[in-house]
Design an enzyme around this catalytic site. Structure first.
Site, mmCIF file in Angstrom:
data_model
loop_
_atom_site.group_PDB
_atom_site.id
_atom_site.type_symbol
_atom_site.label_atom_id
_atom_site.label_comp_id
_atom_site.label_asym_id
_atom_site.label_seq_id
_atom_site.Cartn_x
_atom_site.Cartn_y
_atom_site.Cartn_z
ATOM 1 N N SER A 9 25.599 43.615 41.039
ATOM 2 C CA SER A 9 26.227 44.906 41.318
ATOM 3 C C SER A 9 27.737 44.915 41.125
ATOM 4 O O SER A 9 28.392 45.915 41.385
ATOM 5 C CB SER A 9 25.899 45.327 42.759
ATOM 6 N N CYS A 10 28.312 43.840 40.641
ATOM 7 C CA CYS A 10 29.768 43.692 40.545
ATOM 8 C C CYS A 10 30.285 44.181 39.185
ATOM 9 O O CYS A 10 29.957 43.603 38.155
ATOM 10 C CB CYS A 10 30.126 42.223 40.763
ATOM 11 N N SER A 11 31.112 45.230 39.190
ATOM 12 C CA SER A 11 31.640 45.765 37.931
ATOM 13 C C SER A 11 32.626 44.801 37.277
ATOM 14 O O SER A 11 32.689 44.718 36.043
ATOM 15 C CB SER A 11 32.285 47.132 38.151
ATOM 16 N N CYS A 13 32.402 41.573 37.365
ATOM 17 C CA CYS A 13 31.553 40.546 36.744
ATOM 18 C C CYS A 13 31.055 41.037 35.393
ATOM 19 O O CYS A 13 31.059 40.296 34.405
ATOM 20 C CB CYS A 13 30.362 40.207 37.634
ATOM 21 N N LYS A 14 30.642 42.300 35.342
ATOM 22 C CA LYS A 14 30.140 42.877 34.102
ATOM 23 C C LYS A 14 31.245 42.884 33.043
ATOM 24 O O LYS A 14 31.019 42.526 31.888
ATOM 25 C CB LYS A 14 29.614 44.292 34.357
#
Length: 142
Positions: A9-11, A13-14
């Protein structure tokens, strides 16, 4: 090999994964929710920090709030066990290779994972583009 510690769910990280892929850099993703982080990985991360636990522990995480521990005073073995049992304590993404650590995503700092030759080429291209922009501006002003 670059390792990136993430949660789905980590933007940030994306963004980091997308940047690594765009640069054609091989990496291993370790999802902190679905994969186990081992003692050796935790020690590797800690060895690369500048400020120790302050660099890598997320004080805003639910795990941090729940545990209510002073991470600056606990023994190393206890710290490792706590992180193994509560990996979401770690800030994300954590990007690591054998010499470097980056905590979080930052457009400028992540470039340190590029091979030196590629960094030099990108700097040269950016410098030339800046120079050409200056010439264009001077041309339009005159």
């Amino acid at each position: 090999m670059i390792k990136i510690y993430t949660v789905a769910s980590c933007s940030s990280c994306k963004k980091a994964k997308e940047w690594l892929e765009k640069q054609n850099l091989a990496y291993q993703e370790i999802n902190l929710v679905t994969s186990r982080i081992c003692k050796e990985d935790i020690l590797e991360i800690l060895a690369l920090t500048e400020e120790g636990t302050g660099d890598i522990i997320s004080r805003r995480s639910q795990a941090y709030q729940r545990l209510n521990i002073d991470f600056e005073t606990i023994k190393l073995n206890d710290l490792i066990q706590i992180i193994e049992e509560n990996p979401t304590l770690l800030r994300r993404p954590l990007i690591v290779d054998h010499k470097r650590l980056q905590v979080g995503y930052n457009d400028d700092e992540i470039r340190k994972f590029l091979p030196r030759k590629k960094r030099e080429i990108q700097i040269k291209v950016a410098t030339e583009a800046s120079y050409n922009l200056d010439i264009e501006e001077q041309f339009h002003e005159g």
